[in-house]
Write an enzyme that holds these catalytic residues in place. Structure first.
Site, mmCIF file in Angstrom:
data_model
loop_
_atom_site.group_PDB
_atom_site.id
_atom_site.type_symbol
_atom_site.label_atom_id
_atom_site.label_comp_id
_atom_site.label_asym_id
_atom_site.label_seq_id
_atom_site.Cartn_x
_atom_site.Cartn_y
_atom_site.Cartn_z
ATOM 1 C CG ASP A 78 13.762 11.073 -16.997
ATOM 2 O OD1 ASP A 78 13.541 9.912 -16.667
ATOM 3 O OD2 ASP A 78 12.870 11.925 -17.172
ATOM 4 N NE ARG A 86 15.483 14.484 -19.531
ATOM 5 C CZ ARG A 86 15.267 13.659 -20.543
ATOM 6 N NH1 ARG A 86 16.128 13.593 -21.544
ATOM 7 N NH2 ARG A 86 14.188 12.899 -20.579
ATOM 8 N NE ARG A 148 15.140 5.404 -22.190
ATOM 9 C CZ ARG A 148 13.881 5.759 -21.924
ATOM 10 N NH1 ARG A 148 12.949 5.660 -22.867
ATOM 11 N NH2 ARG A 148 13.554 6.180 -20.720
ATOM 12 C CE LYS A 178 13.585 5.742 -16.930
ATOM 13 N NZ LYS A 178 13.654 7.202 -17.043
ATOM 14 C CG HIS A 179 9.396 2.821 -18.604
ATOM 15 N ND1 HIS A 179 10.571 2.542 -19.290
ATOM 16 C CD2 HIS A 179 9.322 4.169 -18.523
ATOM 17 C CE1 HIS A 179 11.165 3.687 -19.640
ATOM 18 N NE2 HIS A 179 10.432 4.688 -19.178
ATOM 19 C CG HIS A 191 7.179 9.643 -24.929
ATOM 20 N ND1 HIS A 191 8.018 8.565 -24.795
ATOM 21 C CD2 HIS A 191 7.593 10.557 -24.012
ATOM 22 C CE1 HIS A 191 8.902 8.819 -23.839
ATOM 23 N NE2 HIS A 191 8.664 10.013 -23.347
ATOM 24 C CG ASP A 263 6.749 7.668 -17.866
ATOM 25 O OD1 ASP A 263 7.444 8.699 -17.803
ATOM 26 O OD2 ASP A 263 6.959 6.758 -18.687
#
Length: 491
Positions: A78, A86, A148, A178-179, A191, A263
């Site tokens: 990601d 990351r 995002r 995504k998503h 999450h 995901d």
């Protein structure tokens, strides 16, 4: 007998190979453990990397992964830029995120930024980016997606998703929008729980689907459904586990023929009701081709998922030809990645290596009086609740000034008095990542110090009082902070 055998249940070799062909598990550390290398050698599709994997010699890590596999593996990460990074989570991303790019609304700039991100990944041997975020943000409700998203305007989001897809794939890195079918209007974080998309299917088609249509038109090699419930479409299931969402809407109505990547299946919206192995089986039945397990899963869970998929075929819950179809699509993706890796060069925009800072400068918005260059300011930064997607990444003005960081629990109006006292005789700057969440503190400071400079580094959904010196960066990446520091005379 090998050390792996106690963790590796007996599985029919053919079914085990097909299950391996659709899995991209994580692993701990900066070197690949033996079980991952062994699994790659027998056909594991690839791996998913997280921040803790890329703090060492990442190029050597990906070279070892590649050497273990008989053909190009999927090496996924990601790397959205902005708040979700990351590669740079210890220092902050050198690129602004989607919100900043959306407010600039220059598709050539977005394409250049994503080409630069793709080039960064390609140099490290990473070939699949689980980005861009294609969610359309509801400013009045959801704070889950935030910066995002390219923003609240469907047409803006759609054209920038297409530009981001083109930029990434020009560097030989697969994009994954995504998503699906859209996380921007949900109140819950998938999450933590099953999130429901607001609105009717008619509204979702107009508001949320066009960015995914644009990604498909731009040739996105992959799309990721979210663990998102659409009552009219998915009933009680998340889209990840819903044949109506994946096969009906995404493949049937929208005509997507590429790889559908799940995901993370450890997310509570998918795993809480079923457990990860059963969620994996349901996802493949629904039409998912490639299974991402999540950063907290381990070797034992990889084997449990592999066994569950094989057992589901044996019991005829999962059709063998559906598993073969998924494996064939992933094999096709791996071939495309090998060809893209061989063909792509390093792509940069005309702005060169500073494209991220150029973009952040263009995104910066100001209102109220323009503050003079600040001398010895007190800069107070409010640490928000940690986002699971982004983690607690490095952000703020610390590279350019000394800061005081206020953490959760001490950021309400009662903190204003001590901040005002500490700032006596000094300029005062308050940096926030969602002013709406700390309005008592903001109001208290402005009442006592109307000259406080407010720097919004989240979504600027709050309107400052007239006469307030206000900067909006549309993100908290290092590039965004650098642009704001320049505006305040600190850099």
């Amino acid at each position: 007998m090998t050390a792996l055998e106690p963790l590796e249940p007996s599985v029919d070799p053919t079914l085990g190979a097909l299950a391996d062909a659709i899995l991209i598990p994580p692993f701990p550390g900066t070197t690949a453990p033996p079980w991952v290398l062994e699994a790659l050698s027998r056909g594991l599709a690839g791996v998913t990397l997280f921040g803790a994997n890329v703090v060492g010699d990442t190029a050597a890590l990906t070279a070892a992964l590649r050497a273990a596999a008989p053909s190009e593996p999927v090496i996924a990460i990601d790397e959205e830029g902005g708040d979700v990074t990351r590669l740079a989570y210890t220092s902050g991303s050198p690129y602004p995120g989607n919100a900043a790019l959306g407010v600039v609304d220059d598709v050539s700039l977005t394409q250049a930024v994503y080409a630069a991100i793709g080039a960064d990944l390609a140099r490290l041997g990473i070939n699949t980016n689980l980005a861009p975020d294609a969610d359309v943000l509801d400013l009045s409700g959801s704070a889950v997606v935030g910066t995002r998203s390219f923003g609240p305007d469907t047409a803006v989001v759609a054209r920038h998703v297409a530009a981001a897809t083109t930029g990434l794939q020009s560097a030989g890195v697969a994009a994954c929008a995504k998503h699906f079918p859209g996380h921007g209007s949900t109140l819950d974080d998938s999450h933590l729980s099953l999130a429901t998309i607001s609105g009717t299917m008619a509204e979702i088609r107009v508001r949320d689907l066009p960015p995914f249509v644009a990604a498909i038109a731009a040739g996105s090699l992959a799309i990721m459904p979210g663990h998102l419930r659409v009552p009219e479409l998915t009933g009680s299931l998340p889209a990840t586990l819903s044949p109506a969402a994946v096969n009906g809407l995404l493949r049937g109505e929208l005509g997507f023929s590429g790889v559908v990547i799940s995901d993370a299946l450890e997310m509570k919206a998918a795993s809480a009701a079923f457990g990860i192995p059963e969620a994996a089986v349901l996802a493949v039945i629904a039409g998912i081709d490639l299974l991402c397990l999540g950063r907290q899963t381990d070797e034992a869970m990889y084997h449990a998922v592999r066994t569950a998929i094989a057992d589901a075929v044996t019991s005829k819950r999962l059709r063998g030809d559906r598993l073969e179809e998924a494996a064939a699509r992933v094999a096709g993706l791996r071939a495309r990645l090998a060809a893209g890796r061989a063909a792509a060069g390093v792509v940069r925009s005309s702005a060169g290596d500073d494209v991220g800072l150029v973009a952040a400068r263009r995104a910066l918005r100001r209102s109220g009086p323009v503050p003079p260059p600040l001398v010895d300011p007190l800069i107070v930064e409010v640490e928000p609740e940690e986002s699971i997607a982004a983690g607690r990444f490095t952000w703020g003005f610390e590279p350019w000034a000394t800061v005081k960081r206020i953490d959760a629990g001490v950021r309400d109006g009662a903190a204003a008095g001590s901040i005002v006292a500490a700032s006596a005789g000094r300029p005062l700057v308050l940096a926030v990542r969602d002013a709406r969440s700390v309005l008592d503190l903001v109001d208290g400071l402005l009442a006592a110090r109307p000259d406080t400079v407010i720097v919004e580094m989240g979504v600027p959904a709050w309107t400052p009082p007239p006469g307030t010196a206000y900067l909006a960066t549309y993100g908290a990446s290092r590039a965004c902070a650098h642009a704001a520091a320049e505006a305040l005379g600190l850099a």
